[in-house]
Design a protein around this motif. Sequence first.
Motif, PDB file in Angstrom:
ATOM      1  N   SER A 105     -13.923  -5.071  -3.765  1.00 49.98           N
ATOM      2  CA  SER A 105     -13.224  -4.661  -4.978  1.00 49.98           C
ATOM      3  C   SER A 105     -11.793  -5.166  -4.912  1.00 49.98           C
ATOM      4  O   SER A 105     -11.184  -5.207  -3.846  1.00 49.98           O
ATOM      5  N   GLU A 106     -11.295  -5.567  -6.060  1.00 49.38           N
ATOM      6  CA  GLU A 106      -9.941  -6.087  -6.127  1.00 49.38           C
ATOM      7  C   GLU A 106      -8.959  -4.946  -6.283  1.00 49.38           C
ATOM      8  O   GLU A 106      -9.258  -3.926  -6.903  1.00 49.38           O
ATOM      9  N   SER A 107      -7.791  -5.135  -5.710  1.00 46.13           N
ATOM     10  CA  SER A 107      -6.715  -4.171  -5.920  1.00 46.13           C
ATOM     11  C   SER A 107      -5.802  -4.716  -7.021  1.00 46.13           C
ATOM     12  O   SER A 107      -6.016  -5.804  -7.539  1.00 46.13           O
ATOM     13  N   ALA A 108      -4.780  -3.953  -7.353  1.00 44.59           N
ATOM     14  CA  ALA A 108      -3.823  -4.415  -8.362  1.00 44.59           C
ATOM     15  C   ALA A 108      -2.997  -5.588  -7.854  1.00 44.59           C
ATOM     16  O   ALA A 108      -2.429  -6.338  -8.634  1.00 44.59           O
ATOM     17  N   ASN A 109      -2.955  -5.753  -6.526  1.00 43.91           N
ATOM     18  CA  ASN A 109      -2.252  -6.869  -5.909  1.00 43.91           C
ATOM     19  C   ASN A 109      -3.268  -7.978  -5.654  1.00 43.91           C
ATOM     20  O   ASN A 109      -4.199  -7.804  -4.864  1.00 43.91           O
ATOM     21  N   THR A 126      -2.222  -0.312  -5.334  1.00 49.95           N
ATOM     22  CA  THR A 126      -2.703   0.675  -6.305  1.00 49.95           C
ATOM     23  C   THR A 126      -2.242   0.373  -7.721  1.00 49.95           C
ATOM     24  O   THR A 126      -2.761   0.939  -8.679  1.00 49.95           O
ATOM     25  N   GLY A 127      -1.226  -0.476  -7.866  1.00 41.31           N
ATOM     26  CA  GLY A 127      -0.653  -0.757  -9.174  1.00 41.31           C
ATOM     27  C   GLY A 127       0.292   0.323  -9.666  1.00 41.31           C
ATOM     28  O   GLY A 127       0.771   0.261 -10.806  1.00 41.31           O
ATOM     29  N   THR A 149      -7.811  -7.880  -1.260  1.00 37.02           N
ATOM     30  CA  THR A 149      -9.147  -7.483  -1.688  1.00 37.02           C
ATOM     31  C   THR A 149      -9.704  -6.499  -0.669  1.00 37.02           C
ATOM     32  O   THR A 149      -9.543  -6.697   0.536  1.00 37.02           O
ATOM     33  N   TRP A 150     -10.334  -5.430  -1.143  1.00 36.16           N
ATOM     34  CA  TRP A 150     -10.943  -4.455  -0.248  1.00 36.16           C
ATOM     35  C   TRP A 150     -12.430  -4.740  -0.110  1.00 36.16           C
ATOM     36  O   TRP A 150     -13.094  -5.157  -1.047  1.00 36.16           O
ATOM     37  N   GLY A 169       7.576  -5.530   0.561  1.00 37.00           N
ATOM     38  CA  GLY A 169       7.543  -5.040  -0.821  1.00 37.00           C
ATOM     39  C   GLY A 169       6.260  -5.356  -1.558  1.00 37.00           C
ATOM     40  O   GLY A 169       6.230  -5.354  -2.792  1.00 37.00           O
ATOM     41  N   TRP A 170       5.191  -5.634  -0.802  1.00 33.45           N
ATOM     42  CA  TRP A 170       3.885  -5.971  -1.398  1.00 33.45           C
ATOM     43  C   TRP A 170       4.041  -7.090  -2.436  1.00 33.45           C
ATOM     44  O   TRP A 170       3.285  -7.176  -3.406  1.00 33.45           O
TER      45      TRP A 170
END
Length: 198
Positions: A37-41, A85-86, A45-46, A78-79
Amino acid sequence: MGQVIANMSMSLDGFIEDADGRVDELFEWYTAGPVESESANTDLTWRQSEEDTEHVQAAIPELGGLITGRRLFDTMDGWNGMHPTGLPVFVVTHRVPAPQEWDHPGAPFTFVTDGVASAIEQAKKSAGNKDVVIASPNIAQQALDAGLLDVITVDLVPYLLGSGKPYFEKLSSAPVRLDDPVIRPGRRVTHLRYRVLR
């Protein structure tokens, strides 16, 4: 009004990083499964189990803000301007990064220089009726001591690190009574949720 929740991945012997400051084993559960699953970043990817994917994807929409410390912010660079999580991020710090240190002026990050209580107040205002999550042991401890923490969650991983940084230490408010846990098993992790009793 949403709740203030502390969340950390923790080893079975109570550490949220090893003696060298590494956390690799503690986040193995983010890559221990077949479900991608993709994250907001977009850089992250998880790959989790079905149970863990469901757990994470159900939790994120309930959140309206994230509070972290400067150390994690700097460690994660700072990601690159977007937390996985967005969520809007509130960074508790003594010093706001200079423009040459932080090249993401439009990113949803707020640098809070007047303490933990202010960061919680600002995050709660931004979150509205959603929850605010704290991803820092020091900030969680300060929030607990100040009576500002409603819930403690632990992603308990099956590792014994032997030494390192504990989730909670030297609490001025100890002992702290918690409610019975809500337990959710995952793959390479057990998710625990405790309501803080006042």
